[in-house]
Design a protein around this motif. Sequence first.
Motif, PDB file in Angstrom:
ATOM      1  N   ASP A 160       0.878  -1.109   0.019  1.00  0.00           N
ATOM      2  CA  ASP A 160       0.175   0.005  -0.006  1.00  0.00           C
ATOM      3  C   ASP A 160       0.840   1.251  -0.114  1.00  0.00           C
ATOM      4  O   ASP A 160       2.029   1.395   0.714  1.00  0.00           O
ATOM      5  N   GLU A 161       0.452   2.105  -0.727  1.00  0.00           N
ATOM      6  CA  GLU A 161       1.464   3.366  -0.908  1.00  0.00           C
ATOM      7  C   GLU A 161      -0.054   4.615  -0.533  1.00  0.00           C
ATOM      8  O   GLU A 161      -1.106   4.715  -1.034  1.00  0.00           O
ATOM      9  N   ALA A 162       0.712   5.698   0.174  1.00  0.00           N
ATOM     10  CA  ALA A 162      -0.510   6.759   0.690  1.00  0.00           C
ATOM     11  C   ALA A 162       0.239   8.119   0.003  1.00  0.00           C
ATOM     12  O   ALA A 162       1.193   8.319  -0.162  1.00  0.00           O
ATOM     13  N   PHE A 163      -0.857   8.860  -0.382  1.00  0.00           N
ATOM     14  CA  PHE A 163      -0.634  10.148  -0.990  1.00  0.00           C
ATOM     15  C   PHE A 163      -1.373  11.034  -0.336  1.00  0.00           C
ATOM     16  O   PHE A 163      -2.543  11.191  -0.924  1.00  0.00           O
ATOM     17  N   PRO A 164      -1.090  11.717   0.813  1.00  0.00           N
ATOM     18  CA  PRO A 164      -2.061  12.553   1.544  1.00  0.00           C
ATOM     19  C   PRO A 164      -2.414  13.859   0.509  1.00  0.00           C
ATOM     20  O   PRO A 164      -1.537  14.338  -0.208  1.00  0.00           O
ATOM     21  N   LEU A 165      -3.495  14.159   0.401  1.00  0.00           N
ATOM     22  CA  LEU A 165      -3.871  15.201  -0.292  1.00  0.00           C
ATOM     23  C   LEU A 165      -3.269  16.518   0.001  1.00  0.00           C
ATOM     24  O   LEU A 165      -3.049  16.745   1.441  1.00  0.00           O
ATOM     25  N   GLU A 166      -2.947  17.384  -1.122  1.00  0.00           N
ATOM     26  CA  GLU A 166      -2.496  18.719  -0.825  1.00  0.00           C
ATOM     27  C   GLU A 166      -3.543  19.689  -0.865  1.00  0.00           C
ATOM     28  O   GLU A 166      -4.233  19.407  -1.974  1.00  0.00           O
ATOM     29  N   GLY A 167      -4.123  20.289  -0.003  1.00  0.00           N
ATOM     30  CA  GLY A 167      -5.135  21.051   0.021  1.00  0.00           C
ATOM     31  C   GLY A 167      -6.401  20.138  -0.226  1.00  0.00           C
ATOM     32  O   GLY A 167      -6.253  18.931   0.363  1.00  0.00           O
ATOM     33  N   SER A 168      -7.415  20.649  -1.076  1.00  0.00           N
ATOM     34  CA  SER A 168      -8.382  19.549  -1.430  1.00  0.00           C
ATOM     35  C   SER A 168      -8.198  18.799  -2.657  1.00  0.00           C
ATOM     36  O   SER A 168      -9.053  18.129  -3.180  1.00  0.00           O
ATOM     37  N   GLY A 169      -6.928  18.775  -3.133  1.00  0.00           N
ATOM     38  CA  GLY A 169      -6.631  17.842  -4.014  1.00  0.00           C
ATOM     39  C   GLY A 169      -6.385  18.635  -5.511  1.00  0.00           C
ATOM     40  O   GLY A 169      -5.860  17.868  -6.398  1.00  0.00           O
ATOM     41  N   TYR A 170      -6.752  19.873  -5.533  1.00  0.00           N
ATOM     42  CA  TYR A 170      -6.637  20.700  -6.894  1.00  0.00           C
ATOM     43  C   TYR A 170      -5.027  21.391  -6.786  1.00  0.00           C
ATOM     44  O   TYR A 170      -4.767  21.693  -7.973  1.00  0.00           O
TER      45      TYR A 170
END
Length: 324
Positions: free
Chosen positions: A272-282
């Motif tokens: 599993d790899e995680a990619f925390p959102l930056e802001g709301s993802g935009y």
Amino acid sequence: MSDLRWAVVGTGGISRRTVPDLRAVPGCAVTSVVSRDQARADAFAAEWDLPRAFGDLTTALSSDAFDAVYIGTPHPTHYVLAKAAMEAGKHVVCEKPLTMSSVEAAELADLARDRGVLLLEAMWMSFSPAVRRVLEVIGSGEIGEPRLLQAGLGFAVPAHARRYWEADLGGGALYDMGVYSLTLADLVLGDVASIDVVGDVQADGVDLEDTVTLRYAGGGTASLMTSIVTFIPPRGWIGGTKGSIDLGERLFSPESLRIVLGRPPEPPHVRDEAFPLEGSGYLPMFRAAAEAIRAGEVEHPWHPHARTVRIQELMERIRVALSG
Ligand SMILES: NC(=O)c1ccc[n+]([C@@H]2O[C@H](COP(=O)([O-])OP(=O)(O)OC[C@H]3O[C@@H](n4cnc5c(N)ncnc54)[C@H](OP(=O)(O)O)[C@@H]3O)[C@@H](O)[C@H]2O)c1
């Protein structure tokens, strides 16, 4: 110190969600809002503390208050707004789908080249770090040759959300939500060889539900679903000759990936790899747009004009097949 000043066009749902991400990009300031109505522009400017509020596009575009526009209005308005903005020398990031036809999309791409301004369809999925990682994993050969792709997105849209239901506002599932699955399949599988479609479409052309099977020139197959009457989890999955990648629960901007390798009956190797959102993802998309503008580019290689036009052509073919 900001070197890029932005105007947000449209005071609806998506503009509210994207302003914080846009203004969080280093060097970017949101200086203006453009509405069809001065009172709505004033209210939006007050809410977001923006120096300038314009109640009509012509006045806005003749001002020097901004260098670039982010267009967050219903699909059928995109073409006219993006064209006017580029003719006024402004860079354009415009919500998906860029236009309602491939001819219009190609025309806008030509105009961007003529005027030397950036034109970017706001397909944030193409800029998502998780999706970039998907392409890296596939490029490394880890899951072998990608052959199968499944993706979907849908929900029962309430009647008051008019733009989903009215043909004049670009209503229907495909152009609003199906565009994500088609873009993912394009990123992974390339050129389409054939299309099969089943679905429900109203007499006015608004598609309620679409199931699309695409065969790709390279041999892959994609199975995609979208709907404005049924919940479809926003998931994507890619199967290759050695393993698979699951894009988690946010197709449009994934926060996690699961990479599974193996051959039954041996137990699979799961990572599993995680990619925390930056802001709301935009934010990654807006950062990429700002970098492209500073570099004098008219398109971004992660979501080039050719892909936007290709997806518009596919949506046209799907629409014709549905109505036929
Ligand atoms: N990337 C994403 O995550 C995402 C999510 C949702 C939507 N979108 C895209 O963003 C666009 C707008 O969606 P939305 O949900 O924000 O729409 P919305 O709330 O219904 O409308 C957005 C705004 O567009 C302006 N507008 C301009 N011409 C209009 C017209 N003829 N009819 C109605 N409004 C008009 C209105 O602002 P004024 O009255 O101030 O002019 C309205 O508030 C769509 O193309 C959609 O595909 C993207």
